[in-house]
Write a protein that holds these residues in place. Structure first.
Motif, PDB file in Angstrom:
ATOM      1  N   MET A   1      24.162  51.482  -9.151  1.00 11.06           N
ATOM      2  CA  MET A   1      22.805  51.975  -9.120  1.00 11.06           C
ATOM      3  C   MET A   1      22.699  53.322  -9.830  1.00 11.06           C
ATOM      4  O   MET A   1      21.621  53.721 -10.236  1.00 11.06           O
ATOM      5  N   ALA A   2      23.790  54.002  -9.999  1.00 13.54           N
ATOM      6  CA  ALA A   2      23.767  55.289 -10.686  1.00 13.54           C
ATOM      7  C   ALA A   2      23.246  55.136 -12.107  1.00 13.54           C
ATOM      8  O   ALA A   2      22.548  56.018 -12.616  1.00 13.54           O
ATOM      9  N   ALA A   3      23.566  54.020 -12.736  1.00 17.41           N
ATOM     10  CA  ALA A   3      23.112  53.805 -14.110  1.00 17.41           C
ATOM     11  C   ALA A   3      21.587  53.715 -14.174  1.00 17.41           C
ATOM     12  O   ALA A   3      20.966  54.296 -15.075  1.00 17.41           O
ATOM     13  N   ILE A   4      20.994  53.001 -13.234  1.00 18.55           N
ATOM     14  CA  ILE A   4      19.531  52.874 -13.242  1.00 18.55           C
ATOM     15  C   ILE A   4      18.878  54.214 -12.920  1.00 18.55           C
ATOM     16  O   ILE A   4      17.861  54.575 -13.499  1.00 18.55           O
ATOM     17  N   ASP A   5      19.474  54.968 -12.004  1.00 19.22           N
ATOM     18  CA  ASP A   5      18.945  56.302 -11.689  1.00 19.22           C
ATOM     19  C   ASP A   5      19.014  57.219 -12.911  1.00 19.22           C
ATOM     20  O   ASP A   5      18.058  57.946 -13.198  1.00 19.22           O
ATOM     21  N   ASP A   6      20.125  57.170 -13.611  1.00 21.90           N
ATOM     22  CA  ASP A   6      20.275  57.988 -14.824  1.00 21.90           C
ATOM     23  C   ASP A   6      19.259  57.581 -15.885  1.00 21.90           C
ATOM     24  O   ASP A   6      18.659  58.434 -16.548  1.00 21.90           O
ATOM     25  N   ALA A   7      19.068  56.284 -16.043  1.00 24.95           N
ATOM     26  CA  ALA A   7      18.116  55.783 -17.034  1.00 24.95           C
ATOM     27  C   ALA A   7      16.694  56.211 -16.677  1.00 24.95           C
ATOM     28  O   ALA A   7      15.922  56.631 -17.549  1.00 24.95           O
ATOM     29  N   LEU A   8      16.338  56.124 -15.400  1.00 22.64           N
ATOM     30  CA  LEU A   8      15.002  56.526 -14.973  1.00 22.64           C
ATOM     31  C   LEU A   8      14.799  58.026 -15.135  1.00 22.64           C
ATOM     32  O   LEU A   8      13.730  58.475 -15.540  1.00 22.64           O
ATOM     33  N   GLN A   9      15.821  58.782 -14.829  1.00 23.76           N
ATOM     34  CA  GLN A   9      15.741  60.232 -14.977  1.00 23.76           C
ATOM     35  C   GLN A   9      15.567  60.614 -16.452  1.00 23.76           C
ATOM     36  O   GLN A   9      14.748  61.462 -16.794  1.00 23.76           O
ATOM     37  N   ALA A  10      16.328  59.968 -17.315  1.00 22.49           N
ATOM     38  CA  ALA A  10      16.217  60.236 -18.752  1.00 22.49           C
ATOM     39  C   ALA A  10      14.842  59.832 -19.276  1.00 22.49           C
ATOM     40  O   ALA A  10      14.233  60.565 -20.070  1.00 22.49           O
ATOM     41  N   LEU A  11      14.352  58.681 -18.834  1.00 20.21           N
ATOM     42  CA  LEU A  11      13.035  58.214 -19.247  1.00 20.21           C
ATOM     43  C   LEU A  11      11.950  59.177 -18.784  1.00 20.21           C
ATOM     44  O   LEU A  11      11.052  59.536 -19.549  1.00 20.21           O
ATOM     45  N   THR A  12      12.041  59.619 -17.546  1.00 19.78           N
ATOM     46  CA  THR A  12      11.057  60.554 -17.010  1.00 19.78           C
ATOM     47  C   THR A  12      11.064  61.852 -17.799  1.00 19.78           C
ATOM     48  O   THR A  12      10.005  62.369 -18.183  1.00 19.78           O
ATOM     49  N   GLN A  13      12.237  62.364 -18.073  1.00 21.48           N
ATOM     50  CA  GLN A  13      12.334  63.619 -18.822  1.00 21.48           C
ATOM     51  C   GLN A  13      11.773  63.475 -20.232  1.00 21.48           C
ATOM     52  O   GLN A  13      11.030  64.332 -20.703  1.00 21.48           O
ATOM     53  N   ARG A  14      12.111  62.368 -20.884  1.00 22.18           N
ATOM     54  CA  ARG A  14      11.601  62.133 -22.240  1.00 22.18           C
ATOM     55  C   ARG A  14      10.079  62.002 -22.229  1.00 22.18           C
ATOM     56  O   ARG A  14       9.384  62.556 -23.084  1.00 22.18           O
ATOM     57  N   ALA A  15       9.556  61.285 -21.225  1.00 18.34           N
ATOM     58  CA  ALA A  15       8.106  61.102 -21.116  1.00 18.34           C
ATOM     59  C   ALA A  15       7.407  62.439 -20.913  1.00 18.34           C
ATOM     60  O   ALA A  15       6.390  62.727 -21.562  1.00 18.34           O
ATOM     61  N   LEU A  16       7.949  63.263 -20.033  1.00 21.24           N
ATOM     62  CA  LEU A  16       7.331  64.562 -19.762  1.00 21.24           C
ATOM     63  C   LEU A  16       7.419  65.490 -20.969  1.00 21.24           C
ATOM     64  O   LEU A  16       6.469  66.227 -21.263  1.00 21.24           O
ATOM     65  N   ASP A  17       8.541  65.443 -21.683  1.00 18.05           N
ATOM     66  CA  ASP A  17       8.691  66.261 -22.892  1.00 18.05           C
ATOM     67  C   ASP A  17       7.656  65.873 -23.944  1.00 18.05           C
ATOM     68  O   ASP A  17       7.004  66.731 -24.541  1.00 18.05           O
ATOM     69  N   GLU A  18       7.527  64.577 -24.177  1.00 21.80           N
ATOM     70  CA  GLU A  18       6.574  64.114 -25.188  1.00 21.80           C
ATOM     71  C   GLU A  18       5.133  64.347 -24.745  1.00 21.80           C
ATOM     72  O   GLU A  18       4.275  64.642 -25.565  1.00 21.80           O
TER      73      GLU A  18
ATOM     74  N   ALA B   1      16.607  50.942  -6.109  1.00 22.66           N
ATOM     75  CA  ALA B   1      16.220  51.092  -7.509  1.00 22.66           C
ATOM     76  C   ALA B   1      14.707  50.992  -7.659  1.00 22.66           C
ATOM     77  O   ALA B   1      14.101  51.720  -8.446  1.00 22.66           O
ATOM     78  N   GLY B   2      14.091  50.113  -6.890  1.00 24.79           N
ATOM     79  CA  GLY B   2      12.634  49.979  -6.917  1.00 24.79           C
ATOM     80  C   GLY B   2      11.945  51.249  -6.448  1.00 24.79           C
ATOM     81  O   GLY B   2      10.948  51.685  -7.034  1.00 24.79           O
ATOM     82  N   GLN B   3      12.486  51.858  -5.401  1.00 27.15           N
ATOM     83  CA  GLN B   3      11.921  53.112  -4.908  1.00 27.15           C
ATOM     84  C   GLN B   3      12.058  54.221  -5.953  1.00 27.15           C
ATOM     85  O   GLN B   3      11.129  55.009  -6.162  1.00 27.15           O
ATOM     86  N   ALA B   4      13.212  54.270  -6.592  1.00 25.94           N
ATOM     87  CA  ALA B   4      13.425  55.277  -7.637  1.00 25.94           C
ATOM     88  C   ALA B   4      12.476  55.049  -8.811  1.00 25.94           C
ATOM     89  O   ALA B   4      11.915  56.007  -9.373  1.00 25.94           O
TER      90      ALA B   4
END
Length: 94
Positions: A1-18, A60-63
């Motif tokens: 599940m760490a992979a999905i958390d990392d992916a969501l965190q990266a996606l969130t950061q990229r979305a907020l940056d853009e 993962a759904g909650q995250a």
């Protein structure tokens, strides 16, 4: 599940940056389609949840939902800021 958390965190950061660079209605709409739209990055990430083992899906759904809420809240705030800026420019032009 760490992979999905990392992916969501990266996606969130990229979305907020853009999102922080979206300064008008057109760029906001393009950003919305790219991240929150039906075929956007967040929807694509959420579709991958079905491929996870059953035991990992609830967490993962909650995250994913938390990431979506954070991104949507930031979008609403930025959209309000852009609208206020455009209104101010219109009033100054008159």
């Amino acid at each position: 599940m760490a992979a999905i958390d990392d992916a969501l965190q990266a996606l969130t950061q990229r979305a907020l940056d853009e999102l922080s660079r979206a300064g008008d209605d057109a760029s906001l709409e393009a950003w919305h389609n790219a991240f929150l739209g039906r075929n956007g990055a967040l929807a694509a990430q959420m579709r991958t949840l079905g491929q996870l083992p059953v035991a990992e899906r609830p967490g993962a759904g909650q995250a994913a939902n938390a990431a979506k809420q954070k991104i949507e809240a930031a979008y609403a705030a930025q959209a309000q800021q852009v609208r206020e800026g455009e209104l101010t420019r219109q009033l100054e032009a008159e």
